[in-house]
Write a protein that holds these residues in place. Sequence first.
Motif, PDB file in Angstrom:
ATOM      1  N   ASP A 121       0.847  -1.176   0.000  1.00 33.65           N
ATOM      2  CA  ASP A 121       0.000   0.000   0.000  1.00 33.65           C
ATOM      3  C   ASP A 121       0.886   1.229   0.000  1.00 33.65           C
ATOM      4  N   VAL A 122       0.373   2.311  -0.555  1.00 35.91           N
ATOM      5  CA  VAL A 122       1.153   3.540  -0.642  1.00 35.91           C
ATOM      6  C   VAL A 122       1.595   3.989   0.751  1.00 35.91           C
ATOM      7  N   LYS A 123       0.713   3.885   1.715  1.00 34.72           N
ATOM      8  CA  LYS A 123       1.057   4.345   3.066  1.00 34.72           C
ATOM      9  C   LYS A 123       2.104   3.452   3.726  1.00 34.72           C
ATOM     10  N   ASP A 124       2.236   2.209   3.261  1.00 31.65           N
ATOM     11  CA  ASP A 124       3.188   1.265   3.853  1.00 31.65           C
ATOM     12  C   ASP A 124       4.576   1.346   3.234  1.00 31.65           C
ATOM     13  N   PHE A 125       4.710   2.017   2.111  1.00 35.13           N
ATOM     14  CA  PHE A 125       6.002   2.080   1.435  1.00 35.13           C
ATOM     15  C   PHE A 125       6.711   3.351   1.877  1.00 35.13           C
ATOM     16  N   THR A 126       7.544   3.226   2.881  1.00 34.25           N
ATOM     17  CA  THR A 126       8.246   4.371   3.452  1.00 34.25           C
ATOM     18  C   THR A 126       9.662   4.470   2.907  1.00 34.25           C
ATOM     19  N   PHE A 127      10.346   5.494   3.345  1.00 32.64           N
ATOM     20  CA  PHE A 127      11.733   5.683   2.922  1.00 32.64           C
ATOM     21  C   PHE A 127      12.601   4.524   3.382  1.00 32.64           C
ATOM     22  N   THR A 128      12.267   3.915   4.511  1.00 29.75           N
ATOM     23  CA  THR A 128      13.036   2.780   5.022  1.00 29.75           C
ATOM     24  C   THR A 128      13.033   1.626   4.027  1.00 29.75           C
ATOM     25  N   LYS A 129      11.864   1.330   3.453  1.00 24.98           N
ATOM     26  CA  LYS A 129      11.787   0.266   2.442  1.00 24.98           C
ATOM     27  C   LYS A 129      12.557   0.657   1.190  1.00 24.98           C
ATOM     28  N   PHE A 130      12.437   1.925   0.809  1.00 22.73           N
ATOM     29  CA  PHE A 130      13.184   2.404  -0.352  1.00 22.73           C
ATOM     30  C   PHE A 130      14.692   2.270  -0.105  1.00 22.73           C
ATOM     31  N   LYS A 131      15.144   2.608   1.098  1.00 23.24           N
ATOM     32  CA  LYS A 131      16.570   2.567   1.429  1.00 23.24           C
ATOM     33  C   LYS A 131      17.131   1.155   1.291  1.00 23.24           C
ATOM     34  N   LYS A 132      16.345   0.142   1.668  1.00 21.15           N
ATOM     35  CA  LYS A 132      16.786  -1.249   1.523  1.00 21.15           C
ATOM     36  C   LYS A 132      17.031  -1.585   0.055  1.00 21.15           C
ATOM     37  N   ILE A 133      16.172  -1.080  -0.811  1.00 18.07           N
ATOM     38  CA  ILE A 133      16.325  -1.313  -2.252  1.00 18.07           C
ATOM     39  C   ILE A 133      17.514  -0.510  -2.778  1.00 18.07           C
ATOM     40  N   ALA A 134      17.611   0.742  -2.360  1.00 16.62           N
ATOM     41  CA  ALA A 134      18.679   1.620  -2.843  1.00 16.62           C
ATOM     42  C   ALA A 134      20.058   1.113  -2.429  1.00 16.62           C
ATOM     43  N   ASP A 135      20.149   0.488  -1.264  1.00 13.48           N
ATOM     44  CA  ASP A 135      21.438  -0.005  -0.782  1.00 13.48           C
ATOM     45  C   ASP A 135      22.010  -1.130  -1.644  1.00 13.48           C
ATOM     46  N   LYS A 136      21.157  -1.897  -2.286  1.00 17.94           N
ATOM     47  CA  LYS A 136      21.658  -2.981  -3.133  1.00 17.94           C
ATOM     48  C   LYS A 136      21.799  -2.563  -4.598  1.00 17.94           C
ATOM     49  N   SER A 137      21.520  -1.296  -4.882  1.00 16.20           N
ATOM     50  CA  SER A 137      21.544  -0.828  -6.272  1.00 16.20           C
ATOM     51  C   SER A 137      22.854  -0.141  -6.621  1.00 16.20           C
ATOM     52  N   PRO A 138      23.129   0.000  -7.915  1.00 20.71           N
ATOM     53  CA  PRO A 138      24.343   0.694  -8.345  1.00 20.71           C
ATOM     54  C   PRO A 138      24.138   2.203  -8.487  1.00 20.71           C
ATOM     55  N   PHE A 139      22.993   2.715  -8.034  1.00 21.85           N
ATOM     56  CA  PHE A 139      22.652   4.117  -8.237  1.00 21.85           C
ATOM     57  C   PHE A 139      22.932   4.950  -6.991  1.00 21.85           C
ATOM     58  N   THR A 140      23.384   6.172  -7.214  1.00 22.76           N
ATOM     59  CA  THR A 140      23.543   7.125  -6.126  1.00 22.76           C
ATOM     60  C   THR A 140      22.171   7.706  -5.795  1.00 22.76           C
ATOM     61  N   LEU A 141      22.085   8.428  -4.692  1.00 22.53           N
ATOM     62  CA  LEU A 141      20.814   9.046  -4.325  1.00 22.53           C
ATOM     63  C   LEU A 141      20.380  10.064  -5.375  1.00 22.53           C
ATOM     64  N   ASN A 142      21.346  10.777  -5.948  1.00 23.28           N
ATOM     65  CA  ASN A 142      21.039  11.736  -7.005  1.00 23.28           C
ATOM     66  C   ASN A 142      20.487  11.019  -8.248  1.00 23.28           C
ATOM     67  N   GLU A 143      21.069   9.872  -8.597  1.00 20.41           N
ATOM     68  CA  GLU A 143      20.565   9.106  -9.740  1.00 20.41           C
ATOM     69  C   GLU A 143      19.169   8.572  -9.457  1.00 20.41           C
ATOM     70  N   TRP A 144      18.920   8.125  -8.217  1.00 15.62           N
ATOM     71  CA  TRP A 144      17.567   7.680  -7.853  1.00 15.62           C
ATOM     72  C   TRP A 144      16.576   8.827  -8.025  1.00 15.62           C
ATOM     73  N   ALA A 145      16.958  10.007  -7.600  1.00 15.53           N
ATOM     74  CA  ALA A 145      16.068  11.164  -7.739  1.00 15.53           C
ATOM     75  C   ALA A 145      15.731  11.394  -9.211  1.00 15.53           C
TER      76      ALA A 145
END
Length: 134
Positions: free
Chosen positions: A21-45
């Motif tokens: 659900d939209v309300k359940d997808f917080t920055f914490t969940k995003f951070k878990k995905i971002a940590d395993k990715s090859p993208f910087t925070l700027n690239e994610w933006a």
Amino acid sequence: MVSDFEAIYEIRREVSKRAPDVKDFTFTKFKKIADKSPFTLNEWADLLYINERTLHRYAKDGSGFNGLQIERILLLETLIDIGNDFFGKEGFRQWINSRPFSLNGASVKEQLTTHTGIEDVIALLHRLEHGISA
């Protein structure tokens, strides 16, 4: 009488994850995905069509993303998981910046600006997994 061999193909069926659900997808969940990715925070933006400061605000406030952003994050997570499994994290980081022949000279990163482009890169990774380069 003609005899031909029978090829048996394994069909992988991925279990469909229920979208959060939209309300359940917080920055914490995003951070878990971002940590395993090859993208910087700027690239994610850039990939999410938002400002990097907005991502920092989401982190500070613990607020969530909108539905379209969540859909894109989950699609990119699929790409990241496949790429990391196939190339390894560092190999995937290098491949993301390459210009494979099968993309007609375009870089992989350039393809990630649209939903269709991300799906095309996922399809390319699946072909590479099966030894089909183009």
